[in-house]
Write a protein that holds these residues in place. Structure first.
Motif, PDB file in Angstrom:
ATOM      1  N   GLY A   1       0.503  -1.369  -0.012  1.00 16.71           N
ATOM      2  CA  GLY A   1       0.191  -0.002  -0.288  1.00 16.71           C
ATOM      3  C   GLY A   1       1.264   1.330   0.275  1.00 16.71           C
ATOM      4  O   GLY A   1       0.361   2.214  -0.861  1.00 16.71           O
ATOM      5  N   PHE A   2       2.117   1.253   0.733  1.00 12.17           N
ATOM      6  CA  PHE A   2       2.596   2.341   0.915  1.00 12.17           C
ATOM      7  C   PHE A   2       3.779   2.310  -0.567  1.00 12.17           C
ATOM      8  O   PHE A   2       4.003   3.905  -0.623  1.00 12.17           O
ATOM      9  N   VAL A   3       4.132   1.516  -0.854  1.00 12.28           N
ATOM     10  CA  VAL A   3       4.808   1.617  -2.627  1.00 12.28           C
ATOM     11  C   VAL A   3       3.373   1.989  -3.214  1.00 12.28           C
ATOM     12  O   VAL A   3       4.156   2.695  -4.352  1.00 12.28           O
ATOM     13  N   SER A   4       2.434   1.749  -3.030  1.00 13.64           N
ATOM     14  CA  SER A   4       1.452   2.217  -4.309  1.00 13.64           C
ATOM     15  C   SER A   4       1.381   3.345  -4.438  1.00 13.64           C
ATOM     16  O   SER A   4       1.349   4.045  -5.212  1.00 13.64           O
ATOM     17  N   TYR A   5       1.383   4.199  -3.233  1.00 19.91           N
ATOM     18  CA  TYR A   5       1.019   5.739  -2.545  1.00 19.91           C
ATOM     19  C   TYR A   5       2.066   6.595  -3.220  1.00 19.91           C
ATOM     20  O   TYR A   5       2.279   7.279  -3.664  1.00 19.91           O
ATOM     21  N   SER A   6       3.541   5.510  -2.643  1.00 24.52           N
ATOM     22  CA  SER A   6       4.659   6.330  -3.318  1.00 24.52           C
ATOM     23  C   SER A   6       4.884   6.790  -4.732  1.00 24.52           C
ATOM     24  O   SER A   6       4.876   7.740  -5.198  1.00 24.52           O
ATOM     25  N   VAL A   7       4.167   5.614  -5.630  1.00 15.49           N
ATOM     26  CA  VAL A   7       4.293   5.706  -7.976  1.00 15.49           C
ATOM     27  C   VAL A   7       3.018   6.211  -7.548  1.00 15.49           C
ATOM     28  O   VAL A   7       3.367   7.023  -8.550  1.00 15.49           O
ATOM     29  N   LEU A   8       2.169   5.791  -7.694  1.00 16.02           N
ATOM     30  CA  LEU A   8       1.344   6.980  -7.516  1.00 16.02           C
ATOM     31  C   LEU A   8       0.732   8.739  -6.995  1.00 16.02           C
ATOM     32  O   LEU A   8       0.837   9.388  -8.347  1.00 16.02           O
ATOM     33  N   ALA A   9       1.443   8.810  -5.608  1.00 15.84           N
ATOM     34  CA  ALA A   9       1.946  10.377  -5.560  1.00 15.84           C
ATOM     35  C   ALA A   9       2.811  10.915  -6.833  1.00 15.84           C
ATOM     36  O   ALA A   9       2.921  11.867  -7.498  1.00 15.84           O
ATOM     37  N   TYR A  10       4.337   9.891  -6.697  1.00 13.80           N
ATOM     38  CA  TYR A  10       4.971  10.639  -7.778  1.00 13.80           C
ATOM     39  C   TYR A  10       4.497  11.179  -9.414  1.00 13.80           C
ATOM     40  O   TYR A  10       4.447  11.998 -10.139  1.00 13.80           O
ATOM     41  N   ALA A  11       3.461  10.231 -10.096  1.00 13.79           N
ATOM     42  CA  ALA A  11       2.621  10.201 -10.859  1.00 13.79           C
ATOM     43  C   ALA A  11       2.038  11.205 -11.013  1.00 13.79           C
ATOM     44  O   ALA A  11       1.264  12.532 -12.332  1.00 13.79           O
ATOM     45  N   ALA A  12       1.767  11.734  -9.670  1.00 11.02           N
ATOM     46  CA  ALA A  12       0.492  12.553  -9.483  1.00 11.02           C
ATOM     47  C   ALA A  12       0.998  14.372  -9.243  1.00 11.02           C
ATOM     48  O   ALA A  12       0.489  15.317  -9.604  1.00 11.02           O
ATOM     49  N   GLY A  13       1.852  14.279  -9.173  1.00 15.89           N
ATOM     50  CA  GLY A  13       2.867  14.918  -9.783  1.00 15.89           C
ATOM     51  C   GLY A  13       4.655  15.578  -8.152  1.00 15.89           C
ATOM     52  O   GLY A  13       5.277  16.894  -8.333  1.00 15.89           O
ATOM     53  N   ASP A  14       4.505  14.905  -7.191  1.00 13.45           N
ATOM     54  CA  ASP A  14       4.683  14.777  -5.980  1.00 13.45           C
ATOM     55  C   ASP A  14       6.399  14.535  -6.248  1.00 13.45           C
ATOM     56  O   ASP A  14       6.354  12.797  -6.080  1.00 13.45           O
TER      57      ASP A  14
END
Length: 281
Positions: free
Chosen positions: A122-135
């Motif tokens: 869940g953490f890994v997924s969040y970090s990847v999606l956050a990067y994709a969203a601009g973070d």
């Protein structure tokens, strides 16, 4: 009586959904995503092994995310990767509530392991999606800096040296356990071997043993560095994946040991794809 019957029926229905085709599909997508990450980390580590120290790209999950972002259609690929890893987290979460596949899959130990894996993915997924969203500081953050920051904070706690030592020892033991299970080919218990051809089974064994052993050695080495950091009370001695991989070049084998580990991590990525196709879910 009616209420009990309805509750029992609802539980059975929930279990069927959890073990149904939808959860199986997201789990297999998760294995594909995990395979992509390990293949990229393996490729980055191999590049570092023969770079004469000039390549400072991170050979860890953050480096893999940044590398993928630089590819054609990288932004879309990151969204797909994050979604696939979220599928892995959801599958592990279903195992927490309904048990893993196999006769002993419902034991408290197996459920707890699934819960821990659900949190991790869940953490890994969040970090990847956050990067994709601009973070940009999320998915590509340095594992070395994060590890050292966490170690420094933990060492300042009462009994911090013991806590970090025990944590490092647990990671070291987990690495040896992972490598040992790989060498004993325990992964075969979770694959539908009867559906594989003899050639595919042999290939699966090579990838599973090589990949699992390399992954276990990496974990065990990182755990050893954490123990050293605790004993010396030096947070800088703790290493994330990137610095742990680079440390293999300081051995007598030079870059060749890192190259061997890199090939092993790539093999684990391919073995993840084997799981995506033949894993019992």
């Amino acid at each position: 009586m009616r209420l009990t019957g309805a509750t029992g029926s609802g539980t059975v229905q929930a279990r069927r959904v959890a073990k149904g085709r939808t959860v199986a599909a997201v789990a297999r997508a998760g294995f594909v995503g995990r395979g992509v990450l390990y293949l990229l980390v393996g490729a980055l580590a191999l590049r570092v092994a023969f770079s004469d120290g000039g390549d400072r790209r991170q050979a860890d999950r953050g480096g893999a995310v940044a590398e993928l972002a630089d590819r054609p259609f990288g932004h879309a690929l990151l969204w797909l990767l994050g979604a696939a890893l979220a599928g892995m987290a959801l599958w592990r979460l279903s195992e927490l509530f309904f048990g893993q596949a196999g006769p002993d899959g419902g034991t408290a130990r197996k459920r707890a392991l699934s819960g821990g894996r659900a949190v991790f993915y869940g953490f890994v997924s969040y970090s990847v999606l956050a990067y994709a969203a601009g973070d940009k500081g999320s998915g590509s953050g340095s594992s070395d800096r994060q590890t050292q920051d966490i170690t420094a904070k933990a060492l300042d706690w009462p009994g911090g040296q013991w806590i970090v030592s025990l944590g490092g020892a647990a990671v070291l033991a987990a690495g040896l356990w992972i490598a040992g299970r790989a060498l004993l080919r325990k992964f075969r218990d979770r694959l539908r071997l009867g559906e594989m051809s003899a050639r595919v089974r042999r290939g699966s064994d090579v990838l599973g043993v090589t990949g699992g052993a390399a992954r276990g050695v990496l974990f065990a080495t990182a755990g050893g560095f954490a123990v050293a950091a605790a004993l010396r009370h030096e947070p800088g001695k703790a290493k994330g994946m990137d610095d742990t991989l680079r440390s293999f070049t300081d051995t007598a084998a030079g870059p060749w040991l890192l190259a061997l580990i890199a090939v092993g991590l790539a093999a684990f990525g391919l073995f993840s794809w084997v799981n995506a196709r033949w894993r019992r879910i």
